[in-house]
Design an enzyme around this catalytic site. Structure first.
Site, short mmCIF file in Angstrom:
data_model
loop_
_atom_site.label_atom_id
_atom_site.label_comp_id
_atom_site.label_asym_id
_atom_site.label_seq_id
_atom_site.Cartn_x
_atom_site.Cartn_y
_atom_site.Cartn_z
N ASP A 1 0.88 -1.16 0.00
CA ASP A 1 0.00 0.00 0.00
C ASP A 1 0.92 1.22 0.00
OD1 ASP A 1 -2.11 1.78 0.04
OD2 ASP A 1 -3.21 0.74 1.62
C1 NOJ Z 1 -4.02 3.99 0.00
C2 NOJ Z 1 -5.21 3.07 -0.02
O1 NOJ Z 1 -5.26 2.34 1.19
C3 NOJ Z 1 -5.20 2.12 -1.19
O2 NOJ Z 1 -6.43 1.43 -1.22
C4 NOJ Z 1 -4.96 2.85 -2.48
O3 NOJ Z 1 -4.95 1.93 -3.56
C5 NOJ Z 1 -3.65 3.61 -2.40
N1 NOJ Z 1 -3.72 4.55 -1.29
C6 NOJ Z 1 -3.34 4.37 -3.66
O4 NOJ Z 1 -4.20 5.43 -3.81
#
Ligand code: NOJ
Length: 730
Positions: free
Chosen positions: A251
């Site tokens: 993430d």
């Molecule tokens: C953080 C989020 O938890 C995730 O779901 C997302 O894909 C990423 N940011 C990128 O935006």
């Protein structure tokens, strides 16, 4: 006890899937050939994002022209292509879950994948299997499908299959234990092995079985070690036990160390730096770590091979579109219109995801009412436009998406008022609108109308945005904007008050249900751009409602037995989340898991349980040992539509494990079948039960075990409206 599976616990070397499990073998041979042409610096480049906002997508990997590898685009999200314009804003995961319709799950995935591909997105960051939703107020539950692992798992598998059939790589996220927004970057989700296998890991196993090419490790710690640095999770469970062939992507900035993440089994760092600070934990640091031997050459080769294999697996090396005319960072302007006819599937889900909770004296469907008052700000589009708030971070106007990274731009939003107004015009119905949440204005509009429809909602999202005091997670399970007071004011003056609710998850409805004049309650979920049209289809009866709750609606919040943790979360409720807890603790819910009314009634008959056959021998395959998926019994029943209108019924099968199994939830969903039936018609519902569906996870053995004895089989219309009972014995 039959031990079905002893997982391999060796360091991850991808085992090529057997024929029929997708063509990983061919993808790996191409990846291996390409890898041989790469320097270590290029391999590190494949594994390291170029940095936040340094490319057109939310995540980007630099191109390697010598092997024809393009600049790789990773883009949110689970319900539409984030930041692009002229894309479809689909219903959220939770409303897709409430359709219980695997065909629609697949079609939505396929349409999402088609739009992503046309925009040059290689990896679409969805679907969401975690949060699973054990805590009803948790901010991102609406991005996923249900807190039942079986329903979520079916939705994950069908979404992944649909997306990847369209050519885009899917990304199952967030792995694992990201069950709340509060402290998501520091807390530890301490999950017992059996709990993890039977609840949280289950949807991911289904995604892996569907050959998902990427998995996103989450922000939180799991059992005290960060998910993206956790060898037991990434290598032990995911790559070895589940035989995951693709790559683990972090993430965004969920990586904490250079060697810890690499040696744990993470394969791709996103966005590369820590949101624009130019501090790359991989890149040159990973190259140095490989030179010094603190990360092995084999591990680097394995990362790069996995990333290349995912790309080859989807055939993205052949004529894949490039991102042209749009970027994430210019307001999403331009780019091709990729919507096709996808609004049809968006509308079908908005419609079939609606759950009718209450309908006294056939208040619905509406039949050309003389006059109709529509009340509440949730009836209309935000006066500043549906995209006025960044990442949908406000609760103004009708709620059709939560907020955060799991959103996209609405190409348009058909609000309830828009669609009802058109329908009313053809019926000659006079419509009065009170488009605020003012109780006095609502009451004065309602007093004069034959029927009043009050629109209320409840919103939540990702923790980087705070909306009306909610930092992602909801503050409570009450409707927002004093919705109870608004409904009360209307019901005090109108004998035919209908309540329509747009909500990210369960609400406590006791105040509303205590009002005699509330004759109908329509649970319209998080419906996306086709909100009003899907609603009109149901409330005017062109389609009978067929959605079922993907979670329990309690009488009081404490009945769930789970809450946002202020520090670490020890998952002390174990297996007992949602209906498993209500059944186990003997708590009466207001509306149970799987509940939903129709405009007809169905009868159930003729349960045939058959017998359990032994699974075949197993070998390692994506999703887990292959014989876990062998169908060992098939239960059937007859469902008959006894009413006067065509309608669909979601027949559900729950099992109770034999007494020889360790303490387990009294009922667990292990099958569902949605059948459309003409008035008076009957049909057969089928529930194929796989070995895993009849097993529990034995931590000591490190295996799924099918217990001996008698399984209770419950078939019915919800988790508590059981119509047929039988048994199956080993
Ligand atoms: C953080 C989020 O938890 C995730 O779901 C997302 O894909 C990423 N940011 C990128 O935006």
């Amino acid at each position: 006890m039959k031990s079905l599976a002893i997982p391999l616990l060796v360091y991850a070397t991808p085992v090529f899937a057997a024929a029929g499990d997708g063509d990983w073998a061919s993808a790996y041979s191409k990846a291996t050939a390409a890898l041989a042409k790469l320097s270590n610096s290029q391999k590190v480049g494949l594994a390291t994002g170029v940095g936040w906002q340094k490319g057109g997508c939310v995540g980007n990997i630099a191109a390697i022209s010598s092997i024809g590898f393009p600049e790789l685009c990773l883009q949110d999200g689970p319900l539409g292509v984030r930041y692009a314009q002229q894309v479809t804003a689909f219903p959220a995961g939770i409303t897709t879950g409430s359709t219980w319709d695997t065909g629609l799950m697949y079609s939505r995935g396929n349409a999402l994948g088609t739009e992503s591909k046309a925009l040059g997105v290689h990896v679409q960051l969805g679907p969401v299997g975690g949060p699973l939703g054990k805590i009803p107020v948790a901010g991102r539950n609406w991005e996923g499908f249900s807190n039942d692992p079986y329903l979520s798992g079916m939705a994950m598998a069908n979404t992944v299959a649909g997306m990847q059939a369209a050519g885009v790589q899917a990304c199952a996220k967030h792995y694992i234990g990201n069950e709340q927004e509060l402290n998501r970057g520091s807390m530890s989700a301490n999950i017992a092995d059996r709990t993890n296998h039977e609840l949280y890991l289950w949807p991911f196993a289904e995604a892996v079985r569907a050959n998902v090419t990427s998995v996103m490790c989450s922000y939180n710690k799991v059992n005290s070690s960060y998910a993206c640095e956790n060898e037991a999770l990434l290598t032990g469970l995911l790559k070895d036990e589940l035989d995951f062939q693709g790559y683990v992507v972090s993430d965004w900035a969920a990586q904490h160390t250079t060697t810890g993440s690499a040696n744990a089994g993470m394969d791709m760092a996103m966005p590369g730096d820590n949101f624009g600070d130019n501090n790359f934990l991989w890149g040159q640091n990973l190259l140095n770590a490989v030179s010094s031997g603190s990360v092995s050459q084999a591990r680097l080769d394995n990362m790069a091979t996995r990333i290349l294999a995912g790309w080859y697996f989807l055939g993205q090396d052949q004529g894949y579109p490039t991102q042209t005319g749009w970027t994430s960072w210019n307001g999403g302007g331009g780019g091709p219109n990729v919507q096709g006819d996808h609004k049809t599937v968006a509308r079908a889900i908005a419609r079939d995801g609606i759950v009718l909770l209450k309908n006294e004296n056939n208040a619905l469907p509406l039949n050309k009412p003389a006059s109709l008052a529509l009340i509440g700000q949730d009836a209309i589009v935000n006066p500043s436009g549906p995209n006025a708030c960044t990442d949908r971070g406000c609760d103004t106007g009708t709620l059709a998406m939560g907020w955060g990274s799991g959103t996209c731009q609405f190409p348009y939003l058909t609000a309830p008022y828009d669609a009802i107004k058109s329908k009313a015009a053809t019926d000659g119905t006079t419509v009065t609108l009170s488009n605020t949440d003012s109780t006095s204005a609502g009451a004065s509009a309602a007093g004069a109308a034959a029927t009043a429809i009050v629109f209320i909602n409840s919103d939540s999202g990702e923790g980087y945005i705070t909306v009306e005091g909610a930092a992602g997670d909801r503050l409570n399970l009450n409707p927002w904007h004093s919705g109870n007071a608004l409904v009360t004011a209307v019901a005090n003056v109108n004998k035919k008050t209908i309540v329509v609710i747009h909500s990210v998850g369960p609400l406590i409805l006791e105040t509303i249900l205590a009002l005699d004049n509330v004759v109908a309650v329509v649970w319209a979920g998080i419906p996306g751009q086709e909100s009003g049209n899907g609603l009109v289809d149901v409330i005017y009866g062109s389609t009978s409602p067929s959605g079922k709750l993907p979670y329990t609606i309690a009488k009081q919040q404490s009945d769930y037995g789970t809450a946002i943790a202020s520090g670490d979360d020890n998952y002390s409720e174990g297996l007992y989340i949602d209906y498993r807890n209500f059944d186990h603790a003997n708590i009466e819910p207001r509306y149970e898991f799987g509940f939903g009314l129709s405009y007809t009634t169905f009868s159930y008959s003729n349960l045939v349980t058959g017998s359990i056959t032994s699974p075949g021998s197993g070998s390692s395959a994506p999703g887990g040992v292959s014989n876990l998926w062998d169908v060992v019994a098939t239960v059937t029943a007859t469902v008959t539509n006894n009413g006067t209108v065509a309608a669909a019924e979601v027949a559900q099968l729950y099992i109770g494990l034999p007494s020889s199994a360790p303490a387990s939830p009294p009922k667990q969903l292990r099958g569902f079948d949605k059948l459309s039936l003409e008035a008076g018609a009957g049909g057969t519902v089928r529930f194929p039960l796989r070995a895993k569906d009849l097993s529990y996870w034995n931590s000591a053995a490190g295996a799924w075990v099918m217990p001996t004895g008698t399984f209770n089989i419950y078939v019915g219309s919800s988790s508590r409206d059981i119509r047929l009972t039988g048994s199956l014995s080993t």
